[in-house]
Design a protein around this motif. Structure first.
Motif, mmCIF file in Angstrom:
data_model
loop_
_atom_site.group_PDB
_atom_site.id
_atom_site.type_symbol
_atom_site.label_atom_id
_atom_site.label_comp_id
_atom_site.label_asym_id
_atom_site.label_seq_id
_atom_site.Cartn_x
_atom_site.Cartn_y
_atom_site.Cartn_z
ATOM 1 N N ILE A 62 0.833 -1.205 0.000
ATOM 2 C CA ILE A 62 0.000 0.000 0.000
ATOM 3 C C ILE A 62 0.869 1.258 0.000
ATOM 4 O O ILE A 62 0.569 2.225 -0.709
ATOM 5 C CB ILE A 62 -0.978 -0.041 1.190
ATOM 6 N N ALA A 63 1.952 1.248 0.761
ATOM 7 C CA ALA A 63 2.859 2.406 0.747
ATOM 8 C C ALA A 63 3.462 2.603 -0.636
ATOM 9 O O ALA A 63 3.590 3.736 -1.118
ATOM 10 C CB ALA A 63 3.954 2.224 1.790
ATOM 11 N N GLY A 64 3.818 1.505 -1.307
ATOM 12 C CA GLY A 64 4.407 1.607 -2.645
ATOM 13 C C GLY A 64 3.479 2.266 -3.640
ATOM 14 O O GLY A 64 3.890 3.115 -4.440
ATOM 15 N N LEU A 65 2.193 1.906 -3.600
ATOM 16 C CA LEU A 65 1.224 2.510 -4.516
ATOM 17 C C LEU A 65 0.855 3.925 -4.073
ATOM 18 O O LEU A 65 0.662 4.817 -4.902
ATOM 19 C CB LEU A 65 -0.033 1.643 -4.610
ATOM 20 N N GLY A 66 0.759 4.132 -2.770
ATOM 21 C CA GLY A 66 0.387 5.453 -2.264
ATOM 22 C C GLY A 66 1.438 6.514 -2.512
ATOM 23 O O GLY A 66 1.142 7.713 -2.472
ATOM 24 N N LYS A 67 2.666 6.088 -2.780
ATOM 25 C CA LYS A 67 3.732 7.042 -3.104
ATOM 26 C C LYS A 67 3.856 7.272 -4.618
ATOM 27 O O LYS A 67 4.708 8.032 -5.062
ATOM 28 C CB LYS A 67 5.082 6.523 -2.581
ATOM 29 N N THR A 68 3.018 6.587 -5.398
ATOM 30 C CA THR A 68 3.102 6.657 -6.854
ATOM 31 C C THR A 68 2.069 7.628 -7.409
ATOM 32 O O THR A 68 0.862 7.467 -7.174
ATOM 33 C CB THR A 68 2.863 5.264 -7.476
ATOM 34 N N GLU A 69 2.524 8.645 -8.114
ATOM 35 C CA GLU A 69 1.612 9.535 -8.839
ATOM 36 C C GLU A 69 1.319 8.889 -10.192
ATOM 37 O O GLU A 69 2.196 8.800 -11.049
ATOM 38 C CB GLU A 69 2.251 10.916 -9.028
ATOM 39 N N GLN A 70 0.102 8.403 -10.360
ATOM 40 C CA GLN A 70 -0.232 7.630 -11.547
ATOM 41 C C GLN A 70 -0.265 8.510 -12.794
ATOM 42 O O GLN A 70 -0.868 9.579 -12.810
ATOM 43 C CB GLN A 70 -1.579 6.938 -11.363
ATOM 44 N N THR A 71 0.410 8.025 -13.832
ATOM 45 C CA THR A 71 0.399 8.685 -15.143
ATOM 46 C C THR A 71 0.211 7.606 -16.208
ATOM 47 O O THR A 71 0.195 6.412 -15.905
ATOM 48 C CB THR A 71 1.734 9.411 -15.408
ATOM 49 N N GLU A 72 0.108 8.034 -17.464
ATOM 50 C CA GLU A 72 -0.007 7.053 -18.548
ATOM 51 C C GLU A 72 1.239 6.182 -18.612
ATOM 52 O O GLU A 72 1.179 5.000 -18.944
ATOM 53 C CB GLU A 72 -0.206 7.767 -19.886
ATOM 54 N N GLU A 73 2.379 6.765 -18.285
ATOM 55 C CA GLU A 73 3.641 6.022 -18.358
ATOM 56 C C GLU A 73 3.900 5.195 -17.106
ATOM 57 O O GLU A 73 4.651 4.222 -17.143
ATOM 58 C CB GLU A 73 4.825 6.975 -18.565
ATOM 59 N N ASN A 74 3.301 5.577 -15.985
ATOM 60 C CA ASN A 74 3.589 4.915 -14.716
ATOM 61 C C ASN A 74 2.287 4.602 -13.975
ATOM 62 O O ASN A 74 1.642 5.499 -13.439
ATOM 63 C CB ASN A 74 4.491 5.794 -13.833
ATOM 64 N N ASP A 75 1.909 3.322 -13.970
ATOM 65 C CA ASP A 75 0.666 2.926 -13.292
ATOM 66 C C ASP A 75 0.944 2.288 -11.939
ATOM 67 O O ASP A 75 0.054 1.692 -11.331
ATOM 68 C CB ASP A 75 -0.150 1.975 -14.180
ATOM 69 N N GLY A 76 2.179 2.380 -11.462
ATOM 70 C CA GLY A 76 2.538 1.791 -10.176
ATOM 71 C C GLY A 76 3.030 0.359 -10.263
ATOM 72 O O GLY A 76 3.619 -0.163 -9.325
ATOM 73 N N GLY A 77 2.745 -0.295 -11.398
ATOM 74 C CA GLY A 77 3.330 -1.606 -11.664
ATOM 75 C C GLY A 77 2.564 -2.807 -11.151
ATOM 76 O O GLY A 77 2.756 -3.926 -11.626
ATOM 77 N N TYR A 78 1.680 -2.612 -10.161
ATOM 78 C CA TYR A 78 0.960 -3.764 -9.598
ATOM 79 C C TYR A 78 -0.334 -3.288 -8.954
ATOM 80 O O TYR A 78 -0.526 -2.101 -8.700
ATOM 81 C CB TYR A 78 1.823 -4.504 -8.566
ATOM 82 N N ARG A 79 -1.217 -4.251 -8.684
ATOM 83 C CA ARG A 79 -2.454 -3.984 -7.968
ATOM 84 C C ARG A 79 -2.713 -5.124 -6.979
ATOM 85 O O ARG A 79 -2.273 -6.253 -7.172
ATOM 86 C CB ARG A 79 -3.651 -3.866 -8.928
ATOM 87 N N LEU A 80 -3.467 -4.812 -5.926
ATOM 88 C CA LEU A 80 -3.855 -5.807 -4.934
ATOM 89 C C LEU A 80 -4.958 -6.695 -5.516
ATOM 90 O O LEU A 80 -5.976 -6.181 -5.994
ATOM 91 C CB LEU A 80 -4.370 -5.122 -3.675
ATOM 92 N N VAL A 81 -4.757 -8.011 -5.464
ATOM 93 C CA VAL A 81 -5.745 -8.931 -6.038
ATOM 94 C C VAL A 81 -6.250 -9.965 -5.042
ATOM 95 O O VAL A 81 -7.246 -10.645 -5.300
ATOM 96 C CB VAL A 81 -5.187 -9.665 -7.283
ATOM 97 N N GLY A 82 -5.569 -10.110 -3.901
ATOM 98 C CA GLY A 82 -5.999 -11.142 -2.971
ATOM 99 C C GLY A 82 -5.474 -10.923 -1.562
ATOM 100 O O GLY A 82 -4.549 -10.130 -1.327
ATOM 101 N N THR A 83 -6.085 -11.629 -0.625
ATOM 102 C CA THR A 83 -5.711 -11.580 0.793
ATOM 103 C C THR A 83 -5.102 -12.919 1.169
ATOM 104 O O THR A 83 -5.707 -13.973 0.917
ATOM 105 C CB THR A 83 -6.949 -11.306 1.655
ATOM 106 N N PHE A 84 -3.924 -12.894 1.788
ATOM 107 C CA PHE A 84 -3.224 -14.144 2.097
ATOM 108 C C PHE A 84 -3.251 -14.491 3.585
ATOM 109 O O PHE A 84 -3.292 -15.660 3.946
ATOM 110 C CB PHE A 84 -1.776 -14.066 1.599
ATOM 111 N N VAL A 85 -3.198 -13.486 4.448
ATOM 112 C CA VAL A 85 -3.262 -13.735 5.895
ATOM 113 C C VAL A 85 -4.229 -12.731 6.505
ATOM 114 O O VAL A 85 -4.149 -11.539 6.218
ATOM 115 C CB VAL A 85 -1.863 -13.609 6.566
ATOM 116 N N GLU A 86 -5.134 -13.221 7.364
ATOM 117 C CA GLU A 86 -6.147 -12.345 7.964
ATOM 118 C C GLU A 86 -5.698 -11.740 9.289
ATOM 119 O O GLU A 86 -6.212 -10.702 9.702
ATOM 120 C CB GLU A 86 -7.446 -13.133 8.170
ATOM 121 N N THR A 87 -4.769 -12.398 9.975
ATOM 122 C CA THR A 87 -4.324 -11.915 11.284
ATOM 123 C C THR A 87 -3.279 -10.815 11.137
ATOM 124 O O THR A 87 -2.590 -10.732 10.117
ATOM 125 C CB THR A 87 -3.749 -13.087 12.103
#
Length: 309
Positions: A62-87
């Motif tokens: 989340i910090a990695g994406l939150g520090k990314t100013e999204q542009t056409e050239e830079n979309d942050g590189g990844y997105r959250l797609v799943g949850t692996f640990v609930e605790t």
């Protein structure tokens, strides 16, 4: 759609056991690539196209994406797609065994914090700790980034857990934070000393996919298959605790006793698919407050997640 096996980044610690089971018992067709230095390194790798999917710490992604100013050239590189640990994750706060001047967490204020990488969980949690302890300079807040208002004299990058342990003993760092059970072996053998602990205020592990594998709300079929295989690996983990303990204590850096104790503390989801937007929003709020992110800047919480149909 490519038929090439996915390259999946993971941290080779006890939490990775369901991934191993998915691969061993349920035919997960993927190249599993270990990243012992953690989530910060995987962010770099997925953005560079070296891996397709990664399983790592919520705060790092989340910090990695939150520090990314999204542009056409830079979309942050990844997105959250799943949850692996609930605790939540219990981060142990450690110093060197021969550091008598460090007797409490409060004595760490203004010290040198060792981290695996800038942007890693060990880095982000340094600010969460400072926020909880009221160490943040008064300038931290809306419109101010963590880098411009630091509660520590230095963030020193050491890449690996081994290097961090050495650093707190030779004085190049005063303390570092790493997962409790991974650290415990080194308390028991006297290499490092526990000063305290801090729990993440969020569920601890998430799954991300490269933006190249996402088309709107549709994931590449190989990612869907991965999530289904992980569900089966988690079910096997839950139903076969003795096999899990044997794998962890034989193949990873844990005693049988510590593996059993860890099993009592961890909960994996029944279904890995999807990410709770409220978890992401609350994590962003805390990271804004802690000065890791700047409110109103970067990719926003709702855009960090692939909203699967």
């Amino acid at each position: 759609m490519s038929s090439q096996p996915l390259k999946i980044g993971f941290v080779p610690e006890h939490f990775s056991t369901p991934i191993y089971f998915a691969h061993k018992h349920f035919g997960l067709d993927a190249e599993l690539i270990p990243f012992p230095s953690g989530t910060g390194h995987m962010i770099t790798a997925i953005r560079a196209g070296e891996i397709d999917v990664a399983i790592g710490l919520t705060e790092g992604w989340i910090a990695g994406l939150g520090k990314t100013e999204q542009t056409e050239e830079n979309d942050g590189g990844y997105r959250l797609v799943g949850t692996f640990v609930e605790t939540p994750l219990c981060w142990a706060i450690s110093t060197g065994n021969q550091r008598p001047e460090i007797q409490s967490v409060d004595s760490l204020k203004g010290g040198k914090i060792g981290v695996s990488r800038i942007g890693s969980g060990s880095y982000v949690m340094g600010y969460v700790l400072a926020d909880q302890r009221a160490w943040l300079p008064p300038t931290t807040g809306v419109g101010t980034s963590a880098e411009s208002a630091s509660p520590y004299s230095d963030f020193v990058v050491f890449n690996t857990f081994e290097n961090l342990r050495k650093a707190v003993n030779d004085g190049t760092a005063d303390f570092f934070m790493w997962e409790h059970f991974t650290s415990k072996k080194y308390y028991d053998n006297g290499e490092i000393r526990r000063v305290g602990e801090i729990y993440t205020p969020w569920s601890s592990w998430k799954i991300v996919a490269s933006t190249k594998l996402v088309k709107g709300t549709v994931l590449d079929g190989r990612v869907d298959d991965l999530l289904e295989k992980l569900n089966k690996g988690i079910r096997h983990f839950n139903e076969n605790p003795e096999e899990a303990v044997e794998y962890i204590s034989t193949n990873l850096d844990y005693s049988e006793e510590d593996a059993r104790e860890w099993l009592k503390t961890v909960k994996f989801p029944e279904r890995t698919q999807g990410v709770d937007l409220n978890v992401v929003r609350s994590t962003v709020d805390i990271l804004n407050k802690a000065g890791v992110l700047t409110q109103g800047k970067g990719i926003q919480a709702g855009d960090m997640i692939v909203k699967q149909r």
